[in-house]
Design a protein around this motif. Structure first.
Motif, PDB file in Angstrom:
ATOM      1  N   ILE A 179      -7.594   9.168  -9.832  1.00 21.03           N
ATOM      2  CA  ILE A 179      -8.077   7.828 -10.178  1.00 21.03           C
ATOM      3  C   ILE A 179      -8.227   7.694 -11.683  1.00 21.03           C
ATOM      4  CG2 ILE A 179      -9.947   6.158  -9.868  1.00 21.03           C
ATOM      5  CD1 ILE A 179     -10.520   7.469  -7.165  1.00 21.03           C
ATOM      6  N   TYR A 223       0.826  -1.201   0.000  1.00 18.02           N
ATOM      7  CA  TYR A 223       0.000   0.000   0.000  1.00 18.02           C
ATOM      8  C   TYR A 223       0.861   1.252   0.000  1.00 18.02           C
ATOM      9  CZ  TYR A 223       0.880   0.922   5.005  1.00 18.02           C
ATOM     10  OH  TYR A 223       1.466   1.220   6.207  1.00 18.02           O
ATOM     11  N   ILE A 259       2.646   5.458  -7.557  1.00 16.36           N
ATOM     12  CA  ILE A 259       1.755   4.343  -7.916  1.00 16.36           C
ATOM     13  C   ILE A 259       2.236   3.641  -9.181  1.00 16.36           C
ATOM     14  CG2 ILE A 259      -0.582   3.720  -8.643  1.00 16.36           C
ATOM     15  CD1 ILE A 259      -1.587   6.036  -6.896  1.00 16.36           C
ATOM     16  N   GLN A 305      -6.858  -0.714  -5.375  1.00 15.16           N
ATOM     17  CA  GLN A 305      -8.049  -0.331  -4.650  1.00 15.16           C
ATOM     18  C   GLN A 305      -7.797   0.995  -3.922  1.00 15.16           C
ATOM     19  OE1 GLN A 305     -11.016  -2.054  -4.989  1.00 15.16           O
ATOM     20  NE2 GLN A 305      -9.673  -2.797  -6.598  1.00 15.16           N
ATOM     21  N   ILE A 306      -8.703   1.932  -4.114  1.00 19.97           N
ATOM     22  CA  ILE A 306      -8.541   3.266  -3.552  1.00 19.97           C
ATOM     23  C   ILE A 306      -9.376   3.393  -2.278  1.00 19.97           C
ATOM     24  CG2 ILE A 306      -8.670   5.733  -3.970  1.00 19.97           C
ATOM     25  CD1 ILE A 306      -6.786   4.288  -5.878  1.00 19.97           C
ATOM     26  N   VAL A 314      -4.298   1.991  -2.151  1.00 22.29           N
ATOM     27  CA  VAL A 314      -3.875   3.388  -2.084  1.00 22.29           C
ATOM     28  C   VAL A 314      -4.782   4.128  -1.102  1.00 22.29           C
ATOM     29  CG1 VAL A 314      -3.635   5.572  -3.322  1.00 22.29           C
ATOM     30  CG2 VAL A 314      -3.019   3.423  -4.457  1.00 22.29           C
ATOM     31  N   LEU A 323      -9.991  13.316  -6.640  1.00 20.67           N
ATOM     32  CA  LEU A 323     -10.413  12.059  -7.267  1.00 20.67           C
ATOM     33  C   LEU A 323      -9.931  11.946  -8.712  1.00 20.67           C
ATOM     34  CD1 LEU A 323     -14.038  11.990  -5.842  1.00 20.67           C
ATOM     35  CD2 LEU A 323     -12.286  10.270  -5.382  1.00 20.67           C
ATOM     36  N   VAL A 376     -10.311   6.268   0.282  1.00 20.08           N
ATOM     37  CA  VAL A 376     -10.248   7.704   0.534  1.00 20.08           C
ATOM     38  C   VAL A 376     -10.090   7.949   2.032  1.00 20.08           C
ATOM     39  CG1 VAL A 376     -11.580   9.853   0.505  1.00 20.08           C
ATOM     40  CG2 VAL A 376     -11.558   8.362  -1.506  1.00 20.08           C
ATOM     41  N   LEU A 386      -5.876   7.630  -0.109  1.00 22.03           N
ATOM     42  CA  LEU A 386      -5.822   8.892  -0.850  1.00 22.03           C
ATOM     43  C   LEU A 386      -6.625  10.002  -0.185  1.00 22.03           C
ATOM     44  CD1 LEU A 386      -5.140  10.505  -3.467  1.00 22.03           C
ATOM     45  CD2 LEU A 386      -7.218   9.505  -4.472  1.00 22.03           C
ATOM     46  N   VAL A 395     -14.687   3.935  -5.290  1.00 24.47           N
ATOM     47  CA  VAL A 395     -13.562   3.700  -4.381  1.00 24.47           C
ATOM     48  C   VAL A 395     -13.940   2.556  -3.450  1.00 24.47           C
ATOM     49  CG1 VAL A 395     -12.847   6.115  -4.481  1.00 24.47           C
ATOM     50  CG2 VAL A 395     -14.410   5.378  -2.681  1.00 24.47           C
TER      51      VAL A 395
END
Length: 278
Positions: free
Chosen positions: A70, A5, A44, A82-83, A52, A67, A85, A54, A101
């Motif tokens: 992305i 990560y 990344i 996989q994001i 991630v 965003l 937030v 973010l 997300v």
């Protein structure tokens, strides 16, 4: 099995707090952190982490974190991490959901947040794995006129079967739902945008083309100050005449030099598919 990560956040204290929480899970392996958009993107792309964390509402606006990062990832990666937030406000939660997300954490990140997110990722088989995700703690004492645009890019991403992207144009209680697969292109008309469908129908949305550019993912690509095209609807690209041809029509859309890089992206993406050049 470990999952790598990265943390992208303009607040270094938040980076430290998020890392401390993530590191309490033996499955998570820290790769690095970044404090702005450019450094985060490079981090990344170079390391291809699976997760991630973010920040999308930074205190330092010059960091350009949002965003939009992305969407940029889809230009370069076949497999998108996989994001998750991590932010201090709930205001952007709905927009983040449209980007699909994995999770939305309100700072500070809690242990319970992390447990739920990892379980959800494992249950959905979002990360390629041969056995179910097991969460193991390093700690000994666990704790008890409006336009709505879902923005997702490729349905084949990470092998997940996603629902078709639906665009909702809402005006005075009238909800017009459009399957984005049926959209051929968008055309600017002053402060409104004409949405041209494959069947020849046109729907007008009283929003600027720039708004659509900011929220629509690939295969929708800006090619001109006046046009965004659905790349899946292109039958021919003539670089000499600077024209894109729309399938099964006589429509030719011009593209400008300032968007030539986007045309190159379309050509590259098409050639990466089931493709034969003669």
């Amino acid at each position: 099995m470990n999952y790598s990560y990265v943390i992208i956040d303009d607040n270094q204290e938040s980076v430290i707090e998020t890392k401390a929480m993530a590191d309490s899970f033996s499955e998570l392996s820290f790769v690095g952190s970044a404090n702005n958009y450019e450094e985060g993107l490079n981090l990344i792309l170079e390391n291809k982490p699976q997760l991630v964390f973010l920040e999308i509402d930074p205190k330092n606006k010059k960091s350009n974190l949002s965003l939009a990062l992305i969407n940029e990832l889809y230009r370069y990666l076949n497999v998108i991490p996989q994001i998750i937030v991590t932010t201090s406000k709930k205001d952007l939660a709905f927009e983040a959901i449209q980007y699909q997300v994995s999770d939305y954490f309100i700072k500070p990140v809690t242990r319970f947040d992390m447990v739920k997110s990892l379980l959800k990722i494992g249950k959905s088989n979002i990360i390629d794995q041969t056995e179910p995700l097991k969460i193991t703690s390093k700690e000994t004492d666990p704790e008890p006129e409006e336009i709505i645009v879902p923005s997702v890019v490729r349905t084949e991403t990470l092998g997940i079967q996603q629902e078709p992207l639906i665009l909702c144009v809402k005006s005075y209680g009238d909800y017009r739902y459009i399957d984005t697969r049926d959209i051929a292109y968008f055309q600017a008309d002053n402060n409104s945008t004409d949405i041209h469908l494959i069947n020849g129908e046109m729907v007008t949305a009283f929003k600027t083309l720039k708004l659509f550019e900011g929220v629509l993912p690939y295969p929708f690509v800006r090619i001109h100050n006046s046009y965004i095209v659905n790349s899946n609807c292109i039958s021919r690209i003539h670089t000499g005449n600077a024209l894109c041809y729309i399938k099964n029509t006589a429509i030719k859309l011009p593209f400008s030099k300032s968007y030539k890089a986007n045309i190159d992206l379309i050509i590259s993406e098409i050639s990466n598919g089931n493709y034969l050049e003669i």
